[in-house]
Design an enzyme around this catalytic site. Structure first.
Site, PDB file in Angstrom:
ATOM      1  N   GLN A 175       0.817  -1.207   0.000  1.00  0.00           N
ATOM      2  CA  GLN A 175       0.000   0.000   0.000  1.00  0.00           C
ATOM      3  C   GLN A 175       0.856   1.264   0.000  1.00  0.00           C
ATOM      4  O   GLN A 175       0.570   2.213  -0.702  1.00  0.00           O
ATOM      5  CB  GLN A 175      -0.903  -0.018   1.252  1.00  0.00           C
ATOM      6  CG  GLN A 175      -1.782   1.203   1.414  1.00  0.00           C
ATOM      7  CD  GLN A 175      -2.898   1.233   0.410  1.00  0.00           C
ATOM      8  OE1 GLN A 175      -3.215   0.236  -0.206  1.00  0.00           O
ATOM      9  NE2 GLN A 175      -3.482   2.400   0.207  1.00  0.00           N
ATOM     10  N   GLY A 183       4.577   1.062   0.190  1.00  0.00           N
ATOM     11  CA  GLY A 183       5.981   0.831  -0.098  1.00  0.00           C
ATOM     12  C   GLY A 183       6.203  -0.519  -0.738  1.00  0.00           C
ATOM     13  O   GLY A 183       5.349  -1.032  -1.448  1.00  0.00           O
ATOM     14  N   VAL A 190       7.690  -4.708  -0.485  1.00  0.00           N
ATOM     15  CA  VAL A 190       7.755  -5.864   0.404  1.00  0.00           C
ATOM     16  C   VAL A 190       8.940  -6.726  -0.012  1.00  0.00           C
ATOM     17  O   VAL A 190       9.102  -7.043  -1.194  1.00  0.00           O
ATOM     18  CB  VAL A 190       6.445  -6.688   0.350  1.00  0.00           C
ATOM     19  CG1 VAL A 190       6.519  -7.859   1.319  1.00  0.00           C
ATOM     20  CG2 VAL A 190       5.245  -5.803   0.668  1.00  0.00           C
ATOM     21  N   PHE A 236       6.196 -15.082   6.907  1.00  0.00           N
ATOM     22  CA  PHE A 236       6.326 -15.237   5.452  1.00  0.00           C
ATOM     23  C   PHE A 236       5.380 -16.335   4.983  1.00  0.00           C
ATOM     24  O   PHE A 236       5.345 -17.422   5.559  1.00  0.00           O
ATOM     25  CB  PHE A 236       7.772 -15.596   5.106  1.00  0.00           C
ATOM     26  CG  PHE A 236       8.013 -15.809   3.638  1.00  0.00           C
ATOM     27  CD1 PHE A 236       8.120 -14.735   2.776  1.00  0.00           C
ATOM     28  CD2 PHE A 236       8.143 -17.092   3.118  1.00  0.00           C
ATOM     29  CE1 PHE A 236       8.353 -14.918   1.417  1.00  0.00           C
ATOM     30  CE2 PHE A 236       8.372 -17.292   1.769  1.00  0.00           C
ATOM     31  CZ  PHE A 236       8.480 -16.201   0.916  1.00  0.00           C
ATOM     32  N   MET A 237       4.590 -16.036   3.946  1.00  0.00           N
ATOM     33  CA  MET A 237       3.652 -17.009   3.387  1.00  0.00           C
ATOM     34  C   MET A 237       4.205 -17.517   2.053  1.00  0.00           C
ATOM     35  O   MET A 237       4.416 -16.744   1.109  1.00  0.00           O
ATOM     36  CB  MET A 237       2.276 -16.375   3.200  1.00  0.00           C
ATOM     37  CG  MET A 237       1.662 -15.857   4.491  1.00  0.00           C
ATOM     38  SD  MET A 237       1.230 -17.169   5.656  1.00  0.00           S
ATOM     39  CE  MET A 237      -0.258 -17.799   4.903  1.00  0.00           C
ATOM     40  N   TYR A 253       3.357 -19.183  -0.692  1.00  0.00           N
ATOM     41  CA  TYR A 253       2.816 -19.141  -2.053  1.00  0.00           C
ATOM     42  C   TYR A 253       2.298 -17.771  -2.478  1.00  0.00           C
ATOM     43  O   TYR A 253       1.638 -17.651  -3.506  1.00  0.00           O
ATOM     44  CB  TYR A 253       1.720 -20.198  -2.209  1.00  0.00           C
ATOM     45  CG  TYR A 253       2.264 -21.600  -2.099  1.00  0.00           C
ATOM     46  CD1 TYR A 253       3.071 -22.129  -3.097  1.00  0.00           C
ATOM     47  CD2 TYR A 253       2.014 -22.381  -0.977  1.00  0.00           C
ATOM     48  CE1 TYR A 253       3.594 -23.404  -2.988  1.00  0.00           C
ATOM     49  CE2 TYR A 253       2.538 -23.661  -0.860  1.00  0.00           C
ATOM     50  CZ  TYR A 253       3.324 -24.168  -1.868  1.00  0.00           C
ATOM     51  OH  TYR A 253       3.851 -25.429  -1.762  1.00  0.00           O
ATOM     52  N   ASP A 281     -10.130  -3.185   2.729  1.00  0.00           N
ATOM     53  CA  ASP A 281      -9.458  -3.518   1.458  1.00  0.00           C
ATOM     54  C   ASP A 281      -9.425  -5.031   1.274  1.00  0.00           C
ATOM     55  O   ASP A 281      -8.419  -5.594   0.864  1.00  0.00           O
ATOM     56  CB  ASP A 281      -8.048  -2.935   1.445  1.00  0.00           C
ATOM     57  CG  ASP A 281      -7.481  -2.822   0.025  1.00  0.00           C
ATOM     58  OD1 ASP A 281      -8.255  -3.055  -0.928  1.00  0.00           O
ATOM     59  OD2 ASP A 281      -6.290  -2.517  -0.128  1.00  0.00           O
TER      60      ASP A 281
END
Length: 746
Positions: A138, A140, A142, A203-204, A206, A249
Site C-alpha cells: 500500500q 511501499g 515488500v 512469510f507465506m 505461495y 481492502d
C-alpha cells in the site's frame, strides 16, 4: 591545543574506517537506497560509498581532483563530502540508484527499557537480513528477509520515503499489534525509530491468493479446497468483526497462501478500529471501486457491513479462479449498474448455496447483509457436508450429458468448464452477434432479467433463493421475513417471465422491488467511483477506457423505467456481425476450412438486429456470460485445432494492412471491419491453445478490447472514416492488434 573533532562523525552516513566486507554486512539489513560512506582500511585517506540495490552492494570510490574537489562522476564535483552525498541523494548521476537511507552504525547504543516510548514490538533492523523484493504494498515495497536470531524467513514491508504516509504506515503497524488469529498474517516486529520504517511479518510461501488462484493446478485446488479457503477468510473476518476492526481492502490480492492451502488475510493499510457504527474516510481517500460497497462509494461511509460486501466480491474471485470482477464494465459505470440492481452472475459450476451467499453479501441495504459470524457458520455447515463437491460434479456432469461433452466436464472444478452443449442449444434462439458485453448492458436495462435467467440456470435444483436459510444461521426475525418475501418474489418473477411480455414483466417487477436507500446527488454517484481508479492496479488486466465509450452511450440512452422491450435502444446501433468472419478477406496462410465453416451458417443473423424476438433477450444471458477460463462459443466457432499461431499472426498482419490501405484511401472502411472480424473469430478459437495461464488471461482481455473497438467503428462508420477521428479510432484498434500479436509471439 585540543584536536578538533572530525566534523564527518556527526553525519549518520559516515562510518569511519570500515572494510568492504563489514560494509556489506552492515547493509545486509537495508533496502534499495541504503548506503554508508567509509574510509578504506587498505588505503588510508581514500573514501568510498557502499550502496545497496536489489540485493547487491555496490562500492564507489570517491576521487579527489587536482583542485581538491571531490567527485564520483567527473562531471559533478564538490567542495565537501556532505555536498557530494546531498547531490547523490537527489540524483543518481552515475550511481546505481540515489542515496536514501544511511545504514545504522555498529556502535549505536540501544534505548530499550530507557525510552518512555518503549515498545516490545520494536526490534533492531540489524537483526534482519534483507533478500530480494517480493512486490509492492500500500505504501511501499515488500521484501523477503531472514530473522538472523532464529534463521526464520520473514516478510518485511517498507515505507517509500517519498509517499509522506508515515502516519498511515504506523497505523497499520498499530492495528497488527492488536490482532492475533490463525487466519490473519502475524506481526513479528517493527522498526519505526528511524527511516526506513519496517513492518516484519510471517512469510507465506505461495504469495497472494489472486496469483495463486490464476496459476494453480486445478486438479489439486478443487471445489472443496476453494470452499476451505473461503471458510478460513470468513473465520478471520469474524474475528475482526468481534474486535470491532474494519479491513476496508478485502480482496484476493490482499490474502496470502501458505502450505496445505492455508489462507491468511493481510494488508491492513486501510484497517481501522471502529469507535462507532461507521467510519468516515477523509476527503480524497482512494478505494478499490469494484470491491467497495455502494454506501462507501457514495458517502465514504465504512462499516463491517461494507467488508461483507467486499467479501462477496472476494467469493466471486475465488469461484472464478481469479477473474477480475465486473468483466468488461468500466469503473465509472459500476455504481450506476449496482443502483439499477445489477449483480454479477453465478460463475459456471459455482454451487447455488455459495452464490446465494454472494447475493446476500451484495444486498443494497447494509443492514440486510449477513454478519461475518453468520457467513462463517454457513461455510462451516457447507464444508462439513461432503455434498458440496458432489453438487458441483453433478451440475457439470449434467451439462456434459446433453451433447457428448462429458469428457471435458469430469473434474469438479468450479469455473473452468464451459457450457458448450447448453450454448449450442440456446444459440438457436439467440443471435450469434450478441456479445457478453451487450448482454450485460441488457441486464441494466431490465434488472429483473438478471434474476430470471439465474433461476433458469438452476432449474431443477431444490435450493433456489430460499437456500440461504439452510446455508447460514437464521438472521434476526425481520431478516428471515425479508428472505421469505424475497423467495416469494423470485417465484413470482420466474412464472411471470414465462407468461408475460418483457415490457409488462418489467413494469410489475419494478413495483415488487423494494426501493433502495436514497443515493447521493447525481454528480456524487457518477463522480465518486470515477475518482478512484488507482487501486484497480491490483487487478490482472482490468477493463480499459476503450470499453467505456460504447457502454456509456448505451447506459445514457437506456432508461430502465421506460416501457417497451428491454434492450431495444441497445440492439439498434449494434450490427449483427461483429464476431462473424467474412470469407472475402482471408489473411495469408489462412486454412480454408475455418473460413468456410462460419460463412455457411448465416441463418441466425436476420434475428440479430431490430427483428430479434423480445423474449429471446433473456434466454442467452446465462449461456453467454463471460467466464475467465473459457470464452463464449458462438455456433460458427472454429475448432481450436485448426487455428494455429501462424494463422492468428497472419490475420493481425492482414488487419494492419487493411488499416494502412484505408489511411492511404486505397481500401474502404468495411475492409478494415472485415479483417477485424476475421481476426476476432480466429482469436476466439485460438485462446484455448494457449498453455500459460497468465498469457491466456491477457489474451482474453485483448480479445475484449478488439471486440469493443470493432463495435465502435461499426456503430460510427462516418466518424471513423473521415477527419482526425479516424486516426484516433484506428490507433485504438492497432493497439489491441499489437497486444494480441505480442501475446501470441510469447
Amino acid at each position: 591545543y585540543i584536536t578538533p573533532v572530525n566534523s564527518l562523525e556527526k553525519h549518520s552516513w559516515y562510518h569511519g574506517p570500515v572494510s568492504r566486507n563489514a560494509a556489506e554486512y552492515l547493509l545486509s539489513s537495508g533496502i534499495n537506497g541504503s548506503f554508508l560512506v567509509r574510509e578504506s582500511e587498505s588505503s588510508p585517506g581514500q573514501r568510498s560509498i557502499s550502496l545497496r540495490y536489489e540485493g547487491r552492494v555496490y562500492h564507489y570510490r570517491i576521487n579527489t581532483a587536482s583542485d581538491g574537489k571531490l567527485y564520483v562522476s567527473s562531471e559533478s564535483r564538490f567542495n565537501t563530502l556532505a555536498e557530494l552525498v546531498h547531490h547523490h541523494s537527489t540524483v543518481a548521476d552515475g550511481l546505481i540508484t540515489t542515496l536514501h537511507y544511511p545504514a545504522p552504525k555498529r556502535n549505536k547504543p540501544t534505548i530499550y527499557g530507557v525510552s518512555p516510548n518503549y515498545d516490545k514490538w520494536e526490534m533492531e533492523r540489524t537483526d534482519i537480513t534483507m533478500k530480494h523484493k517480493l512486490g509492492g504494498g500500500q505504501y511501499g515495497e515488500v521484501y523477503e528477509g531472514v530473522w538472523k536470531k532464529y534463521s526464520l524467513t520473514v516478510a518485511v514491508k517498507t515505507l517509500k520515503e517519498d509517499t509522506m504516509e508515515v502516519e498511515e504506515f504506523l497505523k497499520e503497524a498499530a492495528v497488527m499489534k492488536e490482532i492475533k488469529h490463525p487466519n490473519l498474517v502475524q506481526l513479528l516486529g517493527v522498526c519505526t525509530r528511524e527511516p526506513p520504517f519496517y513492518i516484519i511479518t510471517e512469510f507465506m510461501t505461495y504469495g497472494n491468493l489472486l496469483d495463486y488462484l490464476r496459476e494453480c493446478n486445478r486438479q489439486e485446488v478443487s471445489a472443496v479446497v476453494l470452499l476451505y479457503m473461503a471458510t478460513q477468510i470468513s473465520s478471520a473476518m469474524e474475528y475482526l468483526e468481534k474486535k470491532n476492526f474494519i479491513h476496508r481492502d478485502l480482496a484476493a490480492r490482499n490474502c496470502l497462501v501458505g502450505e496445505n492451502h492455508l489462507v491468511k488475510v493481510a494488508d491492513f493499510g486501510l484497517s481501522r478500529l471502529m469507535t462507532g457504527d461507521t467510519y468516515t474516510a477523509h476527503a480524497g481517500a482512494k478505494f478499490p471501486i469494484k470491491w467497495t460497497a455502494p454506501e462507501s462509494l457514495a458517502y465514504n461511509k465504512f462499516s463491517i457491513k461494507s467488508d461483507v460486501w467486499a467479501f462477496g466480491v472476494l467469493l466471486w474471485e475465488i469461484a472464478t479462479y481469479g477473474m477480475s470482477p465486473y468483466p468488461g464494465i468500466d469503473l465509472s459505470q459500476v455504481y450506476e449498474l449496482l443502483e439499477k440492481d445489477y449483480r454479477m452472475e453465478r460463475p459456471e459450476g459455482c454451487p447455488e448455496k455459495v452464490y446465494e451467499l454472494m447475493r446476500a453479501c451484495w444486498q443494497w441495504n447494509p443492514s440486510d447483509r449477513p454478519s461475518f459470524a453468520e457467513i462463517h457458520q454457513a461455510f462451516e455447515t457447507m464444508f462439513q457436508e461432503s455434498s458440496i463437491s458432489d453438487e458441483v460434479e453433478k451440475e457439470l456432469g449434467k451439462r456434459g450429458t446433453r451433447g457428448g461433452a462429458g469428457s471435458m466436464l469430469q473434474a469438479p472444478e468450479l469455473p473452468t468448464k464451459t457450457r458448450t452443449c447448453r450454448r449450442a442449444a440456446e444459440q438457436k434462439a439467440s443471435p450469434p452477434s450478441l456479445t457478453p458485453k451487450l448482454l450485460r448492458r441488457q441486464v441494466t436495462a431490465s434488472p429483473s432479467s438478471g434474476l430470471s435467467h439465474k433461476k433458469e440456470a438452476t432449474k431443477g435444483s431444490a435450493s433456489g433463493m430460499g437456500t440461504p436459510a439452510t446455508a447460514e444461521p437464521a438472521p434476526p426475525s425481520n431478516k428471515v421475513g425479508l428472505s421469505k418475501a424475497s423467495s416469494e418474489e423470485m417465484r413470482v418473477r420466474r412464472h411471470k417471465h414465462s407468461s408475460e411480455s418483457p415490457g409488462r414483466d418489467k413494469g410489475r417487477l419494478a413495483k415488487l422491488k423494494p426501493a433502495p436507500p436514497p443515493p447521493p446527488a447525481c454528480t456524487g454517484k457518477a463522480g465518486k467511483p470515477a475518482q478512484s481508479p488507482s487501486q484497480e492496479a491490483g487487478e490482472a488486466g482490468g477493463p480499459t477506457k476503450t470499453k467505456c465509450t460504447s457502454l456509456a452511450m448505451d447506459a445514457v440512452n437506456t432508461d430502465p423505467t421506460k416501457a417497451g422491450p428491454p434492450g431495444e435502444g441497445l440492439r439498434k446501433p449494434v450490427p449483427p456481425s461483429v464476431p462473424k468472419p467474412q470469407s472475402t478477406a482471408k489473411p495469408p496462410g489462412t486454412p480454408t476450412s475455418p473460413v468456410s465453416t462460419p460463412s455457411t451458417a448465416p441463418a441466425p443473423s436476420p434475428l440479430a438486429g431490430d427483428q430479434q424476438p423480445s423474449s429471446a433477450a433473456f434466454i442467452p444471458l446465462i449461456s453467454t456470460r463471460v467466464s475467465l477460463r473459457k470464452t463464449r462459443q458462438p455456433p460458427e466457432r472454429i475448432a481450436s485445432g485448426t487455428i494455429t499461431k501462424g494463422v492468428v499472426l497472419d490475420s493481425t498482419e492482414a488487419l494492419c494492412l487493411a488499416i494502412s490501405r484505408n489511411s492511404e484511401q486505397m481500401a474502404s472502411h468495411s475492409a478494415v471491419l472485415e479483417a477485424g472480424k476475421n481476426l476476432y473469430t480466429f482469436c476466439v478459437s485460438y485462446v484455448d491453445s494457449i498453455q500459460q495461464m497468465r498469457n491466456k488471461f491477457a489474451f482474453r482481455e485483448a480479445i475484449n478490447k478488439l471486440e469493443s473497438n470493432l463495435r465502435e467503428l461499426q456503430i460510427c462508420p462516418a466518424t471513423a472514416s473521415s477527419g482526425p477521428a479516424a486516426t484516433q479510432d484506428f490507433s485504438k484498434l492497432l493497439s489491441s492488434v499489437k497486444e494480441i500479436s505480442d501475446i501470441v509471439r510469447r
